[in-house]
Design an enzyme around this catalytic site. Structure first.
Site, PDB file in Angstrom:
ATOM      1  N   THR A  14      -2.443   7.246  -5.087  1.00 37.24           N
ATOM      2  CA  THR A  14      -3.880   6.984  -5.166  1.00 37.24           C
ATOM      3  C   THR A  14      -4.267   5.807  -4.273  1.00 37.24           C
ATOM      4  O   THR A  14      -3.441   4.990  -3.892  1.00 37.24           O
ATOM      5  CB  THR A  14      -4.311   6.690  -6.623  1.00 37.24           C
ATOM      6  OG1 THR A  14      -3.655   5.510  -7.088  1.00 37.24           O
ATOM      7  CG2 THR A  14      -3.998   7.859  -7.530  1.00 37.24           C
ATOM      8  N   ASP A  15      -5.551   5.752  -3.959  1.00 38.28           N
ATOM      9  CA  ASP A  15      -6.060   4.670  -3.119  1.00 38.28           C
ATOM     10  C   ASP A  15      -6.790   3.635  -3.979  1.00 38.28           C
ATOM     11  O   ASP A  15      -6.783   3.721  -5.216  1.00 38.28           O
ATOM     12  CB  ASP A  15      -6.936   5.219  -1.999  1.00 38.28           C
ATOM     13  CG  ASP A  15      -8.194   5.925  -2.511  1.00 38.28           C
ATOM     14  OD1 ASP A  15      -8.577   5.751  -3.692  1.00 38.28           O
ATOM     15  OD2 ASP A  15      -8.801   6.666  -1.713  1.00 38.28           O
ATOM     16  N   GLN A  16      -7.439   2.707  -3.337  1.00 40.20           N
ATOM     17  CA  GLN A  16      -8.117   1.625  -4.044  1.00 40.20           C
ATOM     18  C   GLN A  16      -9.239   2.141  -4.949  1.00 40.20           C
ATOM     19  O   GLN A  16      -9.582   1.509  -5.932  1.00 40.20           O
ATOM     20  CB  GLN A  16      -8.676   0.616  -3.032  1.00 40.20           C
ATOM     21  CG  GLN A  16      -9.224  -0.636  -3.672  1.00 40.20           C
ATOM     22  CD  GLN A  16      -9.627  -1.671  -2.630  1.00 40.20           C
ATOM     23  OE1 GLN A  16      -9.602  -1.391  -1.438  1.00 40.20           O
ATOM     24  NE2 GLN A  16      -9.983  -2.853  -3.073  1.00 40.20           N
TER      25      GLN A  16
END
Length: 137
Positions: A14-16
């Site tokens: 996942t990203d930020q």
């Protein structure tokens, strides 16, 4: 023939913003493709080492439909759309298992090459298995 592989979204994917980073869908396409080959009765690793047969990605397309998030269980649906002498064409759907939401779909086109990256024909034993998978749809 439709292959379906389950996996779960890992935190590292996942990203930020808390959603799956877009490039991970391409990785999941590969997971689905390798599992489809297993269902056809052989391993991609053996194609490479025993036959000097590699399926190099020549084109990839991915359409993102909805976000996937950490810990979602996803289904990677893979099918072989077409096979020719030295070309393979796969199609994919990534679906959230819990509710059936289509997260992404896409396609990859592969050129059959040897270890020197010279285009070559798909060995007959693989071509027959792939042709059978295309007919099963």
């Amino acid at each position: 023939m439709l292959s379906e592989t389950k996996t779960r979204v890992r935190y590292a994917e996942t990203d930020q913003m808390g959603v799956v980073y877009h490039a991970n869908f391409i990785v999941w396409f590969e997971v689905g493709r390798v599992e489809l080959l297993r269902q056809l009765g052989f391993r991609y690793r053996d194609m490479e080492s025993n036959e000097d047969c590699h399926i190099a990605v020549a084109d990839v397309r991915c359409r993102y439909r909805a976000p996937a998030r950490y810990d979602d269980e996803i289904l990677i649906r893979t099918r072989l759309k077409n096979v020719r002498d030295s070309i393979l064409h796969f199609a994919y759907e990534i679906v959230r298992a819990e509710d059936g939401t289509l997260l992404a779909d896409g396609e990859t086109m592969h050129v059959v090459v040897n270890g020197k990256f010279e285009r070559t024909a798909l060995p007959e034993k693989y071509r027959a298995a792939f042709a059978s998978a295309v007919r099963e749809k």
